[in-house]
Design a protein around this motif. Structure first.
Motif, PDB file in Angstrom:
ATOM      1  N   ARG A 240      -3.700 -27.056  17.490  1.00 31.57           N
ATOM      2  CA  ARG A 240      -3.900 -25.722  18.079  1.00 31.57           C
ATOM      3  C   ARG A 240      -4.118 -24.600  16.935  1.00 31.57           C
ATOM      4  O   ARG A 240      -4.859 -23.769  17.014  1.00 31.57           O
ATOM      5  CB  ARG A 240      -2.530 -25.305  18.901  1.00 31.57           C
ATOM      6  CG  ARG A 240      -2.749 -23.719  19.551  1.00 31.57           C
ATOM      7  CD  ARG A 240      -1.602 -23.746  20.642  1.00 31.57           C
ATOM      8  NE  ARG A 240      -0.318 -23.852  19.916  1.00 31.57           N
ATOM      9  CZ  ARG A 240       0.969 -23.880  20.561  1.00 31.57           C
ATOM     10  NH1 ARG A 240       1.070 -23.399  21.769  1.00 31.57           N
ATOM     11  NH2 ARG A 240       2.109 -24.052  19.813  1.00 31.57           N
ATOM     12  N   GLY A 241      -3.136 -24.830  15.944  1.00 29.36           N
ATOM     13  CA  GLY A 241      -3.133 -23.999  14.944  1.00 29.36           C
ATOM     14  C   GLY A 241      -4.462 -24.019  14.048  1.00 29.36           C
ATOM     15  O   GLY A 241      -4.969 -22.883  13.622  1.00 29.36           O
ATOM     16  N   GLU A 242      -5.073 -25.274  13.778  1.00 33.47           N
ATOM     17  CA  GLU A 242      -6.338 -25.422  13.121  1.00 33.47           C
ATOM     18  C   GLU A 242      -7.646 -24.728  13.890  1.00 33.47           C
ATOM     19  O   GLU A 242      -8.378 -23.950  13.465  1.00 33.47           O
ATOM     20  CB  GLU A 242      -6.443 -26.798  12.825  1.00 33.47           C
ATOM     21  CG  GLU A 242      -7.871 -26.896  11.857  1.00 33.47           C
ATOM     22  CD  GLU A 242      -7.688 -26.104  10.601  1.00 33.47           C
ATOM     23  OE1 GLU A 242      -8.445 -25.218  10.339  1.00 33.47           O
ATOM     24  OE2 GLU A 242      -6.702 -26.317  10.082  1.00 33.47           O
ATOM     25  N   ALA A 243      -7.333 -24.898  15.367  1.00 32.17           N
ATOM     26  CA  ALA A 243      -8.212 -24.309  16.211  1.00 32.17           C
ATOM     27  C   ALA A 243      -8.350 -22.729  15.970  1.00 32.17           C
ATOM     28  O   ALA A 243      -9.606 -22.159  16.121  1.00 32.17           O
ATOM     29  CB  ALA A 243      -8.087 -24.806  17.601  1.00 32.17           C
TER      30      ALA A 243
ATOM     31  N   LYS B 255       3.707 -30.049  26.675  1.00 26.73           N
ATOM     32  CA  LYS B 255       4.190 -31.241  27.095  1.00 26.73           C
ATOM     33  C   LYS B 255       2.981 -32.030  27.866  1.00 26.73           C
ATOM     34  O   LYS B 255       2.751 -33.151  27.737  1.00 26.73           O
ATOM     35  CB  LYS B 255       5.228 -31.368  27.744  1.00 26.73           C
ATOM     36  CG  LYS B 255       5.840 -32.598  28.067  1.00 26.73           C
ATOM     37  CD  LYS B 255       7.385 -32.463  28.651  1.00 26.73           C
ATOM     38  CE  LYS B 255       7.882 -33.734  29.339  1.00 26.73           C
ATOM     39  NZ  LYS B 255       6.956 -34.364  30.637  1.00 26.73           N
ATOM     40  N   ASP B 256       2.590 -31.182  28.839  1.00 31.80           N
ATOM     41  CA  ASP B 256       1.659 -31.744  29.898  1.00 31.80           C
ATOM     42  C   ASP B 256       0.212 -32.311  29.116  1.00 31.80           C
ATOM     43  O   ASP B 256      -0.384 -33.328  29.327  1.00 31.80           O
ATOM     44  CB  ASP B 256       1.165 -30.993  30.934  1.00 31.80           C
ATOM     45  CG  ASP B 256       2.421 -30.956  31.880  1.00 31.80           C
ATOM     46  OD1 ASP B 256       3.511 -31.463  31.530  1.00 31.80           O
ATOM     47  OD2 ASP B 256       2.494 -30.040  32.791  1.00 31.80           O
ATOM     48  N   ILE B 257      -0.112 -31.427  28.327  1.00 35.05           N
ATOM     49  CA  ILE B 257      -1.310 -31.491  27.464  1.00 35.05           C
ATOM     50  C   ILE B 257      -1.176 -32.576  26.559  1.00 35.05           C
ATOM     51  O   ILE B 257      -2.195 -33.540  26.187  1.00 35.05           O
ATOM     52  CB  ILE B 257      -1.999 -30.287  26.557  1.00 35.05           C
ATOM     53  CG1 ILE B 257      -2.226 -29.250  27.743  1.00 35.05           C
ATOM     54  CG2 ILE B 257      -3.082 -30.578  25.820  1.00 35.05           C
ATOM     55  CD1 ILE B 257      -2.302 -27.700  27.044  1.00 35.05           C
TER      56      ILE B 257
ATOM     57  N   HIS C 163       3.913 -33.921  20.919  1.00 33.12           N
ATOM     58  CA  HIS C 163       3.902 -32.411  20.651  1.00 33.12           C
ATOM     59  C   HIS C 163       3.480 -31.815  19.438  1.00 33.12           C
ATOM     60  O   HIS C 163       2.573 -30.794  19.264  1.00 33.12           O
ATOM     61  CB  HIS C 163       5.368 -31.929  21.314  1.00 33.12           C
ATOM     62  CG  HIS C 163       5.442 -30.632  21.435  1.00 33.12           C
ATOM     63  ND1 HIS C 163       5.357 -29.697  20.546  1.00 33.12           N
ATOM     64  CD2 HIS C 163       5.864 -29.683  22.508  1.00 33.12           C
ATOM     65  CE1 HIS C 163       5.718 -28.319  21.051  1.00 33.12           C
ATOM     66  NE2 HIS C 163       5.937 -28.620  22.448  1.00 33.12           N
ATOM     67  N   GLY C 164       3.811 -32.424  18.328  1.00 34.79           N
ATOM     68  CA  GLY C 164       3.539 -32.044  17.056  1.00 34.79           C
ATOM     69  C   GLY C 164       1.881 -31.906  16.731  1.00 34.79           C
ATOM     70  O   GLY C 164       1.557 -30.977  16.121  1.00 34.79           O
TER      71      GLY C 164
ATOM     72  N   ARG D 211     -10.903 -27.719  21.714  1.00 29.78           N
ATOM     73  CA  ARG D 211     -11.341 -26.934  22.832  1.00 29.78           C
ATOM     74  C   ARG D 211     -10.573 -27.213  23.995  1.00 29.78           C
ATOM     75  O   ARG D 211      -9.924 -26.159  24.496  1.00 29.78           O
ATOM     76  CB  ARG D 211     -12.922 -27.131  23.031  1.00 29.78           C
ATOM     77  CG  ARG D 211     -13.187 -26.321  24.269  1.00 29.78           C
ATOM     78  CD  ARG D 211     -14.927 -26.353  24.282  1.00 29.78           C
ATOM     79  NE  ARG D 211     -15.155 -27.590  24.808  1.00 29.78           N
ATOM     80  CZ  ARG D 211     -15.771 -28.532  24.107  1.00 29.78           C
ATOM     81  NH1 ARG D 211     -15.987 -28.338  23.031  1.00 29.78           N
ATOM     82  NH2 ARG D 211     -15.993 -29.706  24.862  1.00 29.78           N
ATOM     83  N   VAL D 212      -9.998 -28.427  24.083  1.00 28.30           N
ATOM     84  CA  VAL D 212      -9.224 -28.800  25.426  1.00 28.30           C
ATOM     85  C   VAL D 212      -7.932 -28.155  25.037  1.00 28.30           C
ATOM     86  O   VAL D 212      -7.314 -27.662  26.121  1.00 28.30           O
ATOM     87  CB  VAL D 212      -9.108 -30.319  25.469  1.00 28.30           C
ATOM     88  CG1 VAL D 212      -8.310 -30.666  26.567  1.00 28.30           C
ATOM     89  CG2 VAL D 212     -10.469 -30.903  25.903  1.00 28.30           C
ATOM     90  N   ILE D 213      -7.472 -28.401  24.030  1.00 22.21           N
ATOM     91  CA  ILE D 213      -6.111 -27.598  23.503  1.00 22.21           C
ATOM     92  C   ILE D 213      -5.912 -26.229  23.727  1.00 22.21           C
ATOM     93  O   ILE D 213      -5.065 -25.711  24.496  1.00 22.21           O
ATOM     94  CB  ILE D 213      -5.637 -28.071  22.355  1.00 22.21           C
ATOM     95  CG1 ILE D 213      -5.371 -29.601  22.342  1.00 22.21           C
ATOM     96  CG2 ILE D 213      -4.354 -27.413  21.795  1.00 22.21           C
ATOM     97  CD1 ILE D 213      -5.088 -30.288  20.802  1.00 22.21           C
ATOM     98  N   VAL D 214      -6.950 -25.559  23.225  1.00 22.70           N
ATOM     99  CA  VAL D 214      -7.105 -23.974  23.463  1.00 22.70           C
ATOM    100  C   VAL D 214      -7.194 -23.664  24.818  1.00 22.70           C
ATOM    101  O   VAL D 214      -6.238 -22.743  25.187  1.00 22.70           O
ATOM    102  CB  VAL D 214      -8.106 -23.428  22.382  1.00 22.70           C
ATOM    103  CG1 VAL D 214      -8.371 -22.080  22.692  1.00 22.70           C
ATOM    104  CG2 VAL D 214      -7.955 -23.698  20.894  1.00 22.70           C
TER     105      VAL D 214
END
Length: 255
Positions: free
Chosen positions: A208-211, A191-193, A201-202, A177-180
């Motif tokens: 993100r893709g899974e979310a 980069k900041d996240i 980064h990977g 949720r934080v990433i999305v």
């Protein structure tokens, strides 16, 4: 779901809608095959006929239009070659071209844009040549107006979609949720996240893709009432728990 005869009648009666939407979207990206866009729209029309529920009080045409438009835009996105960085460079160059043209009262050259931006001339030239081949799926004025000013019969569909999407987002595991929210809502650099969460980064890209896949599964189930194959690659138990959280939030609010 309508019976087979009604289903086929809905599809046949609304095939012209597929052609209309496909041609309208193709006008903004005529380097893409119109046949591919129409094919994606036709599949969405069939899906709309299979999942249509008249008890919701939404006309079939409005429901189908939403699914067809979304499917065609997804098809366009999948065929679009431009990365986010390329899009940003093109946007910067075209905005500067418009600003300089307005202030000078004439057409400006690539060299003038290059000098003003401090950008390499070949990058400016590439950006200018690419403007007609990049699909602006979210930023076009027409799309923004349509998203905000819905037809009256479409408002129920859009309201339901927003409601499901928000509940699906809230139900994501905390890190996802934080990433999305960081990437798509706050538009923060990955980069900041990654630094904030203490991951690579990977790892951010993977999460993100899974979310996004989980969100898509939730939209299929709770907005489209579809039993489509899951796109999430998480374990069945994890996916089931996630969908249960979405269902609890959605149906608890209806009590």
């Amino acid at each position: 779901m309508p019976d087979l005869v009604e289903r086929n009648q809905l599809i046949e009666a609304n095939l012209p809608l597929v052609g209309y939407i496909a041609r309208k979207e193709h006008a903004a990206a005529n380097h893409l095959p119109l046949e591919d866009l129409a094919g994606a729209g036709a599949l969405a029309l069939v899906k709309a006929a299979d999942t249509f529920d008249p008890s919701r009080g939404v006309p079939f045409g409005a429901y189908a239009r939403q699914l067809i438009t979304f499917a065609i835009k997804e098809e366009m996105r999948s065929m679009d070659w431009a990365t986010r960085g390329v899009r940003q460079r093109i946007k910067k160059v075209t905005e500067m071209r418009e600003q300089l043209s307005a202030s000078l009262g004439r057409t400006v050259t690539a060299e003038e844009i290059s000098d003003t931006l401090g950008m390499a001339l070949d990058e400016v030239q590439d950006a200018l040549q690419s403007t007609s081949k990049v699909i602006d799926l979210e930023g076009s004025a027409a799309y923004q107006v349509h998203a905000v000013v819905a037809l009256p019969e479409e408002s129920a569909v859009m309201s339901d979609r927003r409601d499901v999407l928000q509940r699906a987002l809230d139900a994501l595991p905390e890190r996802m949720r934080v990433i999305v929210q960081g990437v798509y809502i706050e538009e923060r650099p990955v980069k900041d996240i990654a630094e904030e969460l203490g991951v690579t980064h990977g790892a951010i890209s993977q999460q993100r893709g899974e979310a996004i896949r989980l969100l898509r599964d939730a939209m299929e189930k709770f907005h489209l009432d579809s039993d489509a194959e899951p796109t999430s690659t998480l374990s069945p138990a994890t996916r089931r728990d996630y969908l249960a959280r979405v269902a609890k939030s959605r149906y608890a609010s209806a009590d």
